[in-house]
Design a protein around this motif. Sequence first.
Motif, PDB file in Angstrom:
ATOM      1  N   ILE A 192       3.071 -10.551  -4.817  1.00  0.00           N
ATOM      2  CA  ILE A 192       3.984  -9.747  -4.309  1.00  0.00           C
ATOM      3  C   ILE A 192       5.084  -9.737  -4.869  1.00  0.00           C
ATOM      4  CG2 ILE A 192       5.666  -9.964  -2.221  1.00  0.00           C
ATOM      5  CD1 ILE A 192       2.902 -10.976  -0.558  1.00  0.00           C
ATOM      6  N   ALA A 193       5.416 -10.847  -5.699  1.00  0.00           N
ATOM      7  CA  ALA A 193       6.834 -10.809  -6.707  1.00  0.00           C
ATOM      8  C   ALA A 193       6.592  -9.816  -7.593  1.00  0.00           C
ATOM      9  CB  ALA A 193       7.009 -12.349  -7.283  1.00  0.00           C
TER      10      ALA A 193
ATOM     11  N   HIS B  20       9.808   0.862   3.092  1.00  0.00           N
ATOM     12  CA  HIS B  20       8.698   0.769   4.058  1.00  0.00           C
ATOM     13  C   HIS B  20       8.997   0.969   5.278  1.00  0.00           C
ATOM     14  CE1 HIS B  20       4.957  -0.492   5.801  1.00  0.00           C
ATOM     15  NE2 HIS B  20       5.651  -1.322   6.628  1.00  0.00           N
TER      16      HIS B  20
ATOM     17  N   ASN C 210       4.417  -3.368   3.066  1.00  0.00           N
ATOM     18  CA  ASN C 210       5.759  -4.380   2.601  1.00  0.00           C
ATOM     19  C   ASN C 210       5.063  -5.751   2.293  1.00  0.00           C
ATOM     20  OD1 ASN C 210       5.107  -5.417   5.009  1.00  0.00           O
ATOM     21  ND2 ASN C 210       7.066  -5.148   6.096  1.00  0.00           N
ATOM     22  N   GLY C 211       5.783  -6.398   1.876  1.00  0.00           N
ATOM     23  CA  GLY C 211       5.060  -7.756   1.265  1.00  0.00           C
ATOM     24  C   GLY C 211       4.544  -8.451   2.688  1.00  0.00           C
TER      25      GLY C 211
ATOM     26  N   LYS D 201       6.881  -6.109  -6.269  1.00  0.00           N
ATOM     27  CA  LYS D 201       8.231  -5.923  -6.046  1.00  0.00           C
ATOM     28  C   LYS D 201       9.109  -5.754  -7.525  1.00  0.00           C
ATOM     29  CE  LYS D 201       8.856  -8.003  -1.630  1.00  0.00           C
ATOM     30  NZ  LYS D 201       9.643  -8.863  -0.800  1.00  0.00           N
TER      31      LYS D 201
ATOM     32  N   GLY E  12       8.358  -2.401  -8.982  1.00  0.00           N
ATOM     33  CA  GLY E  12       8.851  -1.167  -8.282  1.00  0.00           C
ATOM     34  C   GLY E  12       7.880  -0.604  -7.142  1.00  0.00           C
ATOM     35  N   TRP E  13       6.742  -1.465  -7.116  1.00  0.00           N
ATOM     36  CA  TRP E  13       5.644  -0.961  -6.133  1.00  0.00           C
ATOM     37  C   TRP E  13       5.644  -1.137  -4.767  1.00  0.00           C
ATOM     38  CZ3 TRP E  13       2.707   2.796  -8.189  1.00  0.00           C
ATOM     39  CH2 TRP E  13       2.278   2.649  -9.294  1.00  0.00           C
ATOM     40  N   LEU E  14       6.740  -2.212  -4.442  1.00  0.00           N
ATOM     41  CA  LEU E  14       6.841  -2.809  -3.109  1.00  0.00           C
ATOM     42  C   LEU E  14       8.398  -2.632  -3.016  1.00  0.00           C
ATOM     43  CD1 LEU E  14       4.750  -5.774  -2.228  1.00  0.00           C
ATOM     44  CD2 LEU E  14       4.627  -3.593  -1.178  1.00  0.00           C
ATOM     45  N   ASN E  15       8.731  -2.176  -1.644  1.00  0.00           N
ATOM     46  CA  ASN E  15      10.325  -2.004  -1.287  1.00  0.00           C
ATOM     47  C   ASN E  15      10.208  -2.108  -0.023  1.00  0.00           C
ATOM     48  OD1 ASN E  15      13.023  -0.924  -0.368  1.00  0.00           O
ATOM     49  ND2 ASN E  15      12.972  -0.587  -2.587  1.00  0.00           N
ATOM     50  N   ASP E  16      10.629  -3.175   0.753  1.00  0.00           N
ATOM     51  CA  ASP E  16      10.617  -3.406   2.381  1.00  0.00           C
ATOM     52  C   ASP E  16      11.551  -2.589   2.904  1.00  0.00           C
ATOM     53  OD1 ASP E  16       8.700  -5.366   1.535  1.00  0.00           O
ATOM     54  OD2 ASP E  16      10.194  -7.127   2.184  1.00  0.00           O
ATOM     55  N   ASP E  17      12.523  -2.030   2.118  1.00  0.00           N
ATOM     56  CA  ASP E  17      13.702  -1.248   2.835  1.00  0.00           C
ATOM     57  C   ASP E  17      12.797   0.133   3.147  1.00  0.00           C
ATOM     58  OD1 ASP E  17      15.829  -3.041   3.363  1.00  0.00           O
ATOM     59  OD2 ASP E  17      16.466  -2.734   1.295  1.00  0.00           O
TER      60      ASP E  17
END
Length: 226
Positions: free
Chosen positions: A115-116, A129, A93-94, A119, A122-127
């Motif tokens: 990180i921005a 993760h 995650n971030g 996200k 679409g490579w990062l999604n905290d939910d």
Amino acid sequence: MSRPSATTSRTRVPASRKVDRIESDSKDPRWAKIFVDGVTRAVARLPRESLTELRIRDGMSWTAAVAKRVAQFNIRREAREYSMGMLARSTQNGTTIAQRLERRGFESVVINETIALLKADGWLNDDTHAVIRADSVSRSRPGLSADFLSQSLEWEGVDSARAQREARRVAGNLDSRKQALALARKAIRERGRRTALAVAATLLRKGIESTIIEDALRKEGIEFDE
């Protein structure tokens, strides 16, 4: 991967220099080396496809501003490549990526931009993760209490709200509770010289939900004061 650094040469280049030639890197033709007149060594090394984006061409002036633009581009590219390498190995995650980038010496502005962009792409999604990590921890350590699981997720870098939400979801999983009950009963039966309550205390310290431990004691015929 090496620490982030500007990939321009350490050679001092006067502002009046011109780009003399752009050559393919003999070790990797996907990369280009930039040479300026009067300087033997390459002053920069770039992915060939980035030359157009950075407006690098033969005969242009190689100024301090151009050198800075190239250096910043390479640092941001290195941060993204390192982050993508982390994502290729495991979910992130971030927070986890930011921590690793910071330890590698990247500046906060580069970290935040990286990180921005991850996200946005679409490579990062905290939910996602948080869901994946909660499910993974629950599978490897069934029967954890919601509080213990939440703390474990927060320690990994999941924010408090997501950690608590996923811990509540996973802690109520019936299959996980059944598996934990079976493991607790086995630990009590195979306790050797230890008392059943000593084993129960150990299970509790490991994060197993207290109601599961109490149920295991009852099913093994162990009397205890609630």
